[in-house]
Design a protein around this motif. Structure first.
Motif, mmCIF file in Angstrom:
data_model
loop_
_atom_site.group_PDB
_atom_site.id
_atom_site.type_symbol
_atom_site.label_atom_id
_atom_site.label_comp_id
_atom_site.label_asym_id
_atom_site.label_seq_id
_atom_site.Cartn_x
_atom_site.Cartn_y
_atom_site.Cartn_z
ATOM 1 N N MET A 1 102.766 90.268 70.491
ATOM 2 C CA MET A 1 101.964 89.148 70.970
ATOM 3 C C MET A 1 102.723 88.337 72.011
ATOM 4 S SD MET A 1 99.722 87.767 67.737
ATOM 5 C CE MET A 1 101.062 87.640 66.558
ATOM 6 N N ILE A 2 104.033 88.213 71.806
ATOM 7 C CA ILE A 2 104.865 87.495 72.775
ATOM 8 C C ILE A 2 104.821 88.196 74.131
ATOM 9 C CG2 ILE A 2 107.229 86.800 73.334
ATOM 10 C CD1 ILE A 2 107.693 86.437 70.328
ATOM 11 N N VAL A 3 104.870 89.534 74.082
ATOM 12 C CA VAL A 3 104.806 90.317 75.323
ATOM 13 C C VAL A 3 103.487 90.039 76.050
ATOM 14 C CG1 VAL A 3 104.692 92.650 76.283
ATOM 15 C CG2 VAL A 3 106.317 92.129 74.459
ATOM 16 N N LEU A 4 102.386 89.959 75.295
ATOM 17 C CA LEU A 4 101.091 89.679 75.903
ATOM 18 C C LEU A 4 101.054 88.298 76.546
ATOM 19 C CD1 LEU A 4 98.373 91.109 73.485
ATOM 20 C CD2 LEU A 4 98.694 91.675 75.888
ATOM 21 N N LEU A 5 101.624 87.321 75.874
ATOM 22 C CA LEU A 5 101.663 85.963 76.423
ATOM 23 C C LEU A 5 102.468 85.915 77.724
ATOM 24 C CD1 LEU A 5 102.146 83.847 73.163
ATOM 25 C CD2 LEU A 5 100.095 83.989 74.580
ATOM 26 N N VAL A 6 103.601 86.614 77.741
ATOM 27 C CA VAL A 6 104.420 86.674 78.957
ATOM 28 C C VAL A 6 103.645 87.379 80.079
ATOM 29 C CG1 VAL A 6 106.519 87.645 79.985
ATOM 30 C CG2 VAL A 6 106.603 86.613 77.701
ATOM 31 N N GLU B 1 94.828 91.651 62.866
ATOM 32 C CA GLU B 1 95.427 92.749 62.115
ATOM 33 C C GLU B 1 96.642 92.280 61.330
ATOM 34 O OE1 GLU B 1 95.891 97.346 63.153
ATOM 35 O OE2 GLU B 1 97.271 96.111 64.297
ATOM 36 N N LEU B 2 97.436 91.417 61.941
ATOM 37 C CA LEU B 2 98.604 90.855 61.237
ATOM 38 C C LEU B 2 98.170 90.035 60.026
ATOM 39 C CD1 LEU B 2 101.664 90.336 61.146
ATOM 40 C CD2 LEU B 2 101.291 88.382 62.674
ATOM 41 N N ALA B 3 97.110 89.247 60.190
ATOM 42 C CA ALA B 3 96.607 88.437 59.075
ATOM 43 C C ALA B 3 96.103 89.321 57.933
ATOM 44 C CB ALA B 3 95.492 87.521 59.571
ATOM 45 N N ILE B 4 95.401 90.402 58.257
ATOM 46 C CA ILE B 4 94.919 91.331 57.223
ATOM 47 C C ILE B 4 96.097 91.972 56.499
ATOM 48 C CG2 ILE B 4 93.701 93.511 56.833
ATOM 49 C CD1 ILE B 4 91.849 92.723 59.181
ATOM 50 N N LEU C 1 97.772 89.034 54.302
ATOM 51 C CA LEU C 1 96.939 88.451 53.252
ATOM 52 C C LEU C 1 96.178 89.473 52.422
ATOM 53 C CD1 LEU C 1 95.424 85.453 55.278
ATOM 54 C CD2 LEU C 1 97.474 85.460 53.840
ATOM 55 N N GLY C 2 95.947 90.654 52.989
ATOM 56 C CA GLY C 2 95.119 91.620 52.276
ATOM 57 C C GLY C 2 95.857 92.852 51.789
ATOM 58 N N ILE C 3 97.130 93.009 52.191
ATOM 59 C CA ILE C 3 97.888 94.192 51.759
ATOM 60 C C ILE C 3 99.235 93.812 51.150
ATOM 61 C CG2 ILE C 3 98.951 96.360 52.521
ATOM 62 C CD1 ILE C 3 96.845 96.542 54.713
ATOM 63 N N VAL C 4 100.018 93.017 51.873
ATOM 64 C CA VAL C 4 101.382 92.693 51.420
ATOM 65 C C VAL C 4 101.386 91.594 50.360
ATOM 66 C CG1 VAL C 4 103.686 91.966 52.146
ATOM 67 C CG2 VAL C 4 102.280 93.377 53.677
ATOM 68 N N TYR C 5 100.669 90.488 50.622
ATOM 69 C CA TYR C 5 100.667 89.354 49.698
ATOM 70 C C TYR C 5 99.240 88.926 49.357
ATOM 71 C CZ TYR C 5 105.526 88.948 51.233
ATOM 72 O OH TYR C 5 106.851 89.196 51.534
ATOM 73 N N PHE D 1 87.615 91.185 62.707
ATOM 74 C CA PHE D 1 88.456 92.255 63.234
ATOM 75 C C PHE D 1 87.636 93.512 63.528
ATOM 76 C CE2 PHE D 1 91.133 96.029 62.299
ATOM 77 C CZ PHE D 1 92.085 95.878 63.299
ATOM 78 N N TYR D 2 86.742 93.869 62.618
ATOM 79 C CA TYR D 2 85.939 95.079 62.794
ATOM 80 C C TYR D 2 84.887 94.903 63.897
ATOM 81 C CZ TYR D 2 87.859 97.917 59.056
ATOM 82 O OH TYR D 2 88.696 98.704 58.285
ATOM 83 N N VAL D 3 84.305 93.704 63.983
ATOM 84 C CA VAL D 3 83.321 93.453 65.041
ATOM 85 C C VAL D 3 83.978 93.545 66.415
ATOM 86 C CG1 VAL D 3 81.848 91.683 66.088
ATOM 87 C CG2 VAL D 3 81.760 92.074 63.623
#
Length: 376
Positions: A1-6, A39-42, A45-49, A65-67
């Motif tokens: 994401m940092i790369v995208l911002l740059v 994807e990071l949030a999923i 919140l939905g896989i790791v923790y 995300f799917y839409v």
């Protein structure tokens, strides 16, 4: 994401006021950033923790995300349209949106049906039984894009064509790996890499490019001519060619500006094909084009003229335009100590083209596609 911002920062720094092509590129970056964040949030919140009280949140994030999943493919197509210079018809937009609309319906229904994805009471995320349909929707854009490009390759510079053609393949390969190995998250990272390639090969070079033809612009030609003038040589000099399309105003007035644009693009592609290697091929302004070669003997310049005559005559015989396109061209070498400055040389070159223009009105030049005047 940092790369995208740059990337977006440098994009804005270079572009200034955005045109439609720039907005499409920015939309590609924005949707990629959004998908990476979702994807990071999923994953977190939905896989790791996973936490039970977060189940509605994970469901909402997954739905969004799917839409959004096929949206980069839509902007990829629209970006291609802008680079080519074609207007998007309503029919084209409708066809373009059909896979996304089907995906959106299935995504919106999935919190209740579990078709594409499922989030249980403990907020654990998993793929649904019809997850493969999402893959089909995404890959419909990734596969159709290159096919569409190939059918319009004559309207693009080779470098730009190759970059746009390769653009979806890192994403397609990463998608296969991510589908095969659940938990491997590289799809949107690969899209970021593709965007970087696109930026450095297409967008970063646009400051020196003519928007319509993709050729270098007048600014770049004069910059390179200034360098050439500073190092001019007596033996095998660099050569400059200035040419324009005869009766271009008639083409615009009679057949419309869209047909005039097609004529400019056609001439641009022919000039790229006939120019010697490492030649700066530019649109000088309006219907005028300028070429600046490397150091060459006179014979190669005459050979270039013959190739231009052959290519343009062949194009005219195909009947692409109701009337044949003809060109008047002036050519002069950058020889040592013959000109006080670059402006004097460019004036001399302009006069050479003017003489070719006058010659094109003589009866002994009728039937020729190119009238060429060479000053020595």
């Amino acid at each position: 994401m940092i790369v995208l911002l740059v990337l977006v920062y440098f994009f804005f720094k270079q572009q200034g006021k955005l045109d439609t092509e720039g907005r499409m590129f920015l939309a590609l970056c924005a949707t990629n950033f959004a998908l990476l964040a979702l994807e990071l949030a999923i994953d977190v919140l939905g896989i790791v923790y996973p936490r039970a009280f977060l189940a509605p949140v994970v469901t909402g994030i997954s739905l969004l995300f799917y839409v959004l999943n096929p949206v980069p493919g839509i902007f990829y197509f629209l970006y291609i349209q802008q680079v080519i210079g074609k207007r998007c018809s309503r029919k084209f937009i409708l066809l373009l949106l059909l896979p996304w609309l089907a995906n959106a319906v299935l995504s919106i229904a999935s919190p209740l049906t579990g078709w594409l994805f499922q989030v249980n009471e403990q907020s654990v995320y998993s793929r649904g039984p019809y997850f493969a349909l999402l893959v089909v929707f995404n890959y419909s854009y990734l596969l159709a894009g290159p096919l569409y490009l190939i059918t319009h390759h004559s309207q693009l510079q080779r470098k730009i064509f190759n970059t746009l053609l390769v653009f979806p393949f890192p994403v397609a390969i990463a998608g296969v790996l991510q589908i095969a190995f659940f938990g491997v998250e590289i799809l949107w990272v690969s899209l970021t890499i593709s965007l970087l390639i696109l930026f450095f090969n297409v967008e970063a070079s646009q400051v020196n490019r003519d928007y319509l033809t993709g050729l270098f612009n007048r600014r770049y030609f004069q910059k390179m001519a200034t360098l050439a003038f500073a190092k001019k040589r007596a033996v095998n000099p660099q050569w400059a060619v200035l040419l324009d399309i005869d009766g271009f105003k008639f083409i615009n007035d009679t057949y419309g500006h869209a047909k005039g644009d097609e004529a400019l693009i056609l001439v641009a592609r022919i000039l790229e094909q006939i120019a010697p290697p490492q030649t700066v091929v530019s649109r000088y302004g309006g219907d005028e084009f300028a070429l600046l070669t490397v150091e060459l003997p006179k014979l190669e310049i005459l050979t270039m003229y013959e190739r231009l005559e052959q290519k343009l005559s062949a194009s005219n015989s195909n009947g692409i335009f109701p009337d044949s396109i003809t060109i008047s061209a002036g050519c002069a070498p950058l020889k040592l100590k013959e000109y006080a400055d670059l402006d004097a040389f460019l004036h001399h070159l302009d006069m050479s083209m003017y003489k070719a223009k006058m010659d094109s009105k003589k009866t002994n030049t009728k039937g020729r596609s190119v009238v060429f005047h060479l000053c020595e």
